[in-house]
Write an enzyme that holds these catalytic residues in place. Structure first.
Site, short mmCIF file in Angstrom:
data_model
loop_
_atom_site.label_atom_id
_atom_site.label_comp_id
_atom_site.label_asym_id
_atom_site.label_seq_id
_atom_site.Cartn_x
_atom_site.Cartn_y
_atom_site.Cartn_z
N HIS A 199 -44.50 29.35 38.18
CA HIS A 199 -45.61 30.23 38.60
C HIS A 199 -45.65 31.47 37.71
CE1 HIS A 199 -44.64 28.21 42.62
NE2 HIS A 199 -45.92 27.92 42.46
N MET A 232 -40.04 22.01 37.62
CA MET A 232 -39.90 22.95 38.73
C MET A 232 -40.95 22.69 39.79
SD MET A 232 -38.92 26.57 37.09
CE MET A 232 -37.46 26.70 36.07
N SER A 233 -40.55 22.82 41.04
CA SER A 233 -41.46 22.62 42.16
C SER A 233 -40.87 23.30 43.39
CB SER A 233 -41.63 21.12 42.43
OG SER A 233 -42.22 20.92 43.70
N SER A 234 -41.73 23.87 44.20
CA SER A 234 -41.24 24.46 45.45
C SER A 234 -40.58 23.37 46.30
CB SER A 234 -42.39 25.10 46.22
OG SER A 234 -43.10 25.98 45.39
N GLY A 269 -51.32 24.95 36.39
CA GLY A 269 -50.20 24.31 35.69
C GLY A 269 -50.47 22.85 35.39
#
Ligand code: AMP
Length: 274
Positions: free
Chosen positions: A28, A175-177, A138
């Site tokens: 982010h 990357m990822s929450s 993204g």
């Protein structure tokens, strides 16, 4: 937010926008760093959008940490964090939705019915509220970026849409929450997504272009990871999202794989010239 945006515009300021669902991470921040030098006022929205989650998906348990998000935003010189209430975005009764046809009917759209309708609707609403001159998305959510670009064009939004490359952990995991959901063992297994894309890139470099062959090599590798369940492997034109028989320059290879209960996505765009 609308009156703040109006007064910024009256002052001749450009507004940059990064929409997020919060629980911010380095990816982010990379989007904020793309927007920051291109605008006078940088707005980041944090809104876990209920309409893009299916009934059996993770809306309720989606991770949230506003205090940490605020620190990250301050570090990136974000001017405004727009963190609306659910009832303010979907004031009852609510009846209007945006459907970007064709692009929403494939890949993630097949396994997550209604997902892109929710995404397009909330982004459209956020565009009308934040009134940005540019917005950054993204490439990890490649299909989403294609859909947003199409919606922006189709609905005549006077907004420049930029995209940022996939940001990965040092071991390659995008990357990822949602990576937060993974147990340490699942976290290891999740590496197979990126590994299988790297394998595909290698095979294409060796001159193996047949999509069925690349598909089966990706499939074989992923199936070796116990507990990994393939949702889809797509080998498609990166602009039209239509399937290709042969991998070409700018072919998008995109994956969705469930590792335990967690559905992860990843992709690569083949660059033949490299
Ligand atoms: P989200 O908070 O997951 O809705 O994501 C907000 C924005 O960050 C979207 O434009 C995503 O595509 C982008 N994003 C999330 N993870 C990544 C990543 N690993 N690399 C690049 N962009 C990302």
């Amino acid at each position: 937010m609308q009156s703040v945006a109006d007064s910024l515009r009256r002052e001749g300021k450009t507004i940059g926008f990064v929409p997020t669902m919060g629980f911010l991470h380095e990816a982010h921040l990379s989007l904020m760093r793309i927007a920051r030098p291109k605008c006078d006022a940088l707005v980041v929205s944090i809104f876990v959008n209920p309409t893009q989650f299916g009934p059996n998906e993770d809306f309720d348990k989606y991770p949230r940490d506003f205090a940490q998000d605020e620190i990250f935003c301050q570090q990136e010189n974000v001017d405004i964090i727009f963190c609306p209430d659910k009832n303010c975005i979907y004031d009852e009764p609510y009846y209007t939705y945006i459907n970007v046809e064709k692009f929403s009917e494939t890949m993630c759209g097949l396994s997550r019915p209604g997902h892109f309708r929710g995404v397009a609707t909330v982004v459209c609403k956020l565009f009308n509220i934040v009134k940005p001159h540019l917005a950054v998305f993204g490439e990890k959510d490649y299909q989403q970026a294609v859909i947003i670009k199409q919606m922006t064009k189709d609905l005549n939004f006077d907004i420049e849409i930029l995209t940022g490359p996939i940001v990965r952990e040092p071991d390659g995991l995008a990357m990822s929450s949602r990576n937060k959901y993974l147990s340490p063992e699942e976290r290891q297994k999740a590496l197979v997504l990126h590994k299988s894309l790297q394998l595909a890139e290698r095979l294409v470099k060796e001159g193996k272009n047949d999509s069925d062959f690349i598909h089966s090599e990706i499939q074989n590798l992923i199936e070796q990871a116990e507990g990994a369940v393939i949702d889809y492997i797509a080998i498609v034109d990166s602009k039209t999202l239509e399937p290709l028989k042969e991998v070409q320059d700018n072919t998008l290879i995109a994956l969705a794989v469930k590792i335990g209960q967690t559905r992860l996505i990843d992709n690569t765009v083949i660059q033949k010239a490299e």
